[in-house]
Design an enzyme around this catalytic site. Structure first.
Site, PDB file in Angstrom:
ATOM      1  CD  GLU A  84      -2.328  -1.395   2.799  1.00  0.00           C
ATOM      2  OE1 GLU A  84      -2.061  -0.531   3.673  1.00  0.00           O
ATOM      3  OE2 GLU A  84      -2.981  -2.409   3.040  1.00  0.00           O
ATOM      4  NE  ARG A  95       5.991   9.703   3.244  1.00  0.00           N
ATOM      5  CZ  ARG A  95       5.427  10.597   4.068  1.00  0.00           C
ATOM      6  NH1 ARG A  95       5.605  11.878   3.841  1.00  0.00           N
ATOM      7  NH2 ARG A  95       4.740  10.213   5.120  1.00  0.00           N
ATOM      8  CE1 TYR A 142       1.874  14.544  10.060  1.00  0.00           C
ATOM      9  CE2 TYR A 142       2.213  15.591   7.943  1.00  0.00           C
ATOM     10  CZ  TYR A 142       1.416  14.866   8.807  1.00  0.00           C
ATOM     11  OH  TYR A 142       0.182  14.464   8.401  1.00  0.00           O
ATOM     12  CB  CYS A 179      -3.478  35.435  10.453  1.00  0.00           C
ATOM     13  SG  CYS A 179      -3.607  36.764   9.277  1.00  0.00           S
ATOM     14  CD  GLU A 180      -2.858  29.537  12.871  1.00  0.00           C
ATOM     15  OE1 GLU A 180      -2.105  29.221  13.817  1.00  0.00           O
ATOM     16  OE2 GLU A 180      -4.069  29.313  12.833  1.00  0.00           O
ATOM     17  CE1 TYR A 231      -0.666  10.627   3.034  1.00  0.00           C
ATOM     18  CE2 TYR A 231       1.675  10.373   2.638  1.00  0.00           C
ATOM     19  CZ  TYR A 231       0.446   9.818   2.872  1.00  0.00           C
ATOM     20  OH  TYR A 231       0.311   8.455   2.937  1.00  0.00           O
TER      21      TYR A 231
HETATM   22  N1  LLP Z   1      -1.521   1.947   4.475  1.00  0.00           N
HETATM   23  C1  LLP Z   1      -2.047   2.431   5.607  1.00  0.00           C
HETATM   24  C2  LLP Z   1      -2.914   1.573   6.420  1.00  0.00           C
HETATM   25  C3  LLP Z   1      -1.778   3.746   6.017  1.00  0.00           C
HETATM   26  O1  LLP Z   1      -2.282   4.205   7.143  1.00  0.00           O
HETATM   27  C4  LLP Z   1      -0.947   4.563   5.215  1.00  0.00           C
HETATM   28  C5  LLP Z   1      -0.644   5.955   5.595  1.00  0.00           C
HETATM   29  C6  LLP Z   1      -0.422   4.018   4.023  1.00  0.00           C
HETATM   30  C7  LLP Z   1      -0.729   2.708   3.694  1.00  0.00           C
HETATM   31  C8  LLP Z   1       0.460   4.793   3.109  1.00  0.00           C
HETATM   32  O2  LLP Z   1       1.639   5.207   3.722  1.00  0.00           O
HETATM   33  P1  LLP Z   1       2.833   5.813   2.854  1.00  0.00           P
HETATM   34  O3  LLP Z   1       3.281   4.753   1.866  1.00  0.00           O
HETATM   35  O4  LLP Z   1       2.321   6.998   2.134  1.00  0.00           O
HETATM   36  O5  LLP Z   1       3.869   6.156   3.833  1.00  0.00           O
HETATM   37  N2  LLP Z   1       0.184  12.895   6.186  1.00  0.00           N
HETATM   38  C9  LLP Z   1       1.400  12.249   6.622  1.00  0.00           C
HETATM   39  C10 LLP Z   1       1.404  10.771   6.317  1.00  0.00           C
HETATM   40  C11 LLP Z   1       0.226  10.029   6.876  1.00  0.00           C
HETATM   41  C12 LLP Z   1       0.231   8.580   6.532  1.00  0.00           C
HETATM   42  C13 LLP Z   1      -1.019   7.921   6.958  1.00  0.00           C
HETATM   43  N3  LLP Z   1      -1.118   6.547   6.591  1.00  0.00           N
HETATM   44  C14 LLP Z   1       2.592  12.963   6.008  1.00  0.00           C
HETATM   45  O6  LLP Z   1       2.396  13.941   5.278  1.00  0.00           O
HETATM   46  O7  LLP Z   1       3.743  12.615   6.263  1.00  0.00           O
END
Ligand code: LLP
Length: 435
Positions: A291, A294, A334, A362-363, A391
């Site tokens: 899955e 990013r 983050y 405004c932050e 993201y």
């Molecule tokens: N699978 C599940 C169950 C997840 O919760 C997530 C991400 C992914 C796959 C995908 O993860 P990735 O391959 O993208 O790392 N907004 C945050 C990241 C939140 C990720 C949430 N879950 C950021 O900008 O760093």
């Protein structure tokens, strides 16, 4: 690697100059490279060739319809976390039968919709949810395919806000409780089919070790569950990290070749990921789901912004730009580092300036970079905030009544507007004054 590079001193996305895009479509502006996204998908898919597998793009990272359509046509499945995301998959021509539905708080409407669309699996995050899905499926006279998300309790060594595989996180069911949950489901819940097991330990993980540690830990349990309940798949989640600090340079093969030659440790690659995990996973003889969010889109996008003003304080110099935390919240939320480069390439040898790049919101938390050395730029100049394809837009908001930026998808040397810039009336749509 990715499609952003300087050409005749101007930053390009594949065959398209970014200054001309900013001129034609305004700023702030998200720009994505279709070739980069497809390249990442294909390399990941090919990397898993040794096992039966399905790549399910975690579309929470970037859910623009054109990008979903691109990936659906390439054969990708999708990891979805809401009925809304499933709706997007359907609109983009994706196949619900290649979708896994994750998330800790699925509502009745979402469960019904996902059953009707025929998703491949509900990735269940609690026993209460499992029982509820069983109940809803029963009412519809259907059987819901499910996988329980197991929480392996390993440290993903990433930012606390994006770590998910520890017992203190809200996700999944604890490792030691999983076997009993499957046993109870098999005995008591006739309207669910135990189709798989799922895990995900966190995001932006830059070493293969936490993945290997988690897979190694859960392997015997997954094998046992397969033998008992005839499972079909094991999803190892997403989480592969990308390069943020050296983002622009890492777009070229030369950067990678130099790193290899110098013997420096390489950032996490598909090859290392596959070579480490596949031998372990092969033994299971299950379909492996991945899955990635990013990794597929992060380095395939930038946020273009224009410098509005400069302000020299006694302690700091601020470059005030037209993109803010409402457009890209990662630095604020983050402490995310996004490399910032000028669209017009700086002359060789030019001295960098130590600045804060801040937005119009405004932050005090509204910044894209703090205490950062960047090439000198003045009002009117364009900057590219790198690695903003994941993201980025999806987390943007209308805070301060700022219209959402437009999104451009570059395919080779053609640029397509895949989401028009919001108007102020779009921002107000749905609101009314009490007569
Ligand atoms: N699978 C599940 C169950 C997840 O919760 C997530 C991400 C992914 C796959 C995908 O993860 P990735 O391959 O993208 O790392 N907004 C945050 C990241 C939140 C990720 C949430 N879950 C950021 O900008 O760093």
């Amino acid at each position: 690697m990715h499609g952003f590079h300087y050409q005749n001193s101007e930053l390009f996305c594949d065959g398209v100059g970014l200054a001309s895009l900013a001129k034609a479509h305004g700023t702030p502006l998200y720009v994505y490279s279709a070739n980069t996204i497809l390249d990442h998908y294909k390399r990941l898919d090919a990397g898993l060739d040794g096992v039966d597998h399905l790549v399910c793009f975690a579309m929470k990272a970037n859910s623009n319809l054109a990008i979903l359509n691109l990936l659906a046509k390439a054969g990708s499945g999708f990891d979805i976390v809401s009925g809304g995301e499933l709706y997007r998959v359907v609109k983009a021509g994706g196949d619900p039968a290649k979708c896994t539905f994750a998330g800790v708080g699925k509502t009745r409407d979402e469960i019904v919709y996902a059953l009707q669309q025929g998703v491949y699996s509900f990735n269940v995050e609690s026993e209460a949810e499992l029982r509820y899905i069983n109940e809803v499926a029963g009412e519809l006279g259907m059987v819901a395919p499910v996988a329980v998300r197991l929480n392996p309790n390993v440290d993903a060594k990433t930012h606390a806000k994006i770590s998910t595989g520890k017992s203190e996180n809200k996700f999944g069911i604890e490792f030691d409780a999983i076997a009993a949950v499957y046993a109870r489901a098999a005995k008591e819940l006739p309207n669910v089919k135990l189709r798989g097991v799922q895990m995900h330990i966190g995001s932006q993980i830059t070493s293969v070790n936490p993945f290997a540690q988690a897979v190694e830990k859960v392997l015997p349990l997954v094998a046992e569950l397969k033998a008992l309940y005839g499972l079909e798949f094991f999803s190892i989640g997403g989480g592969m990290g990308i390069i943020y600090k050296d983002s622009l340079a890492s777009g070229s093969t030369k950067w990678w070749d130099d790193k290899r030659r110098s013997g420096e440790p390489l950032p996490l690659t598909i090859e290392e990921y596959a070579a480490t995990l596949l031998p372990m996973l092969k033994k299971l003889d299950l379909r492996i789901l991945l899955e990635p969010g990013r990794f597929m889109v992060g380095n395939a996008g930038v946020l273009l912004t224009k410098v509005l003003y400069e302000k020299h304080g006694s302690v700091k110099t601020f470059k005030i730009v037209d993109a803010g935390m409402n457009d890209l919240i990662r630095p604020t939320l983050y402490e995310g580092h996004h490399e910032i480069v000028p669209v017009q390439q700086a002359k060789a040898g030019v001295v960098k300036e130590l600045v804060d790049v801040v937005g119009p919101i405004c932050e005090s938390g509204d910044f894209l970079a703090q205490n950062r050395e960047i090439a000198p730029v003045k009002a009117g100049d364009l900057l590219a905030v790198m690695s903003a394809g994941a993201y980025g837009f999806v987390m943007a908001s209308n805070y301060n009544t700022r219209p959402l930026p437009a999104e451009i998808l570059v395919v080779g040397d053609k640029a397509h507007v895949v989401r028009r810039r919001q108007t102020l009336d779009d921002c107000l749509a749905g609101e009314s004054i009490i007569e």
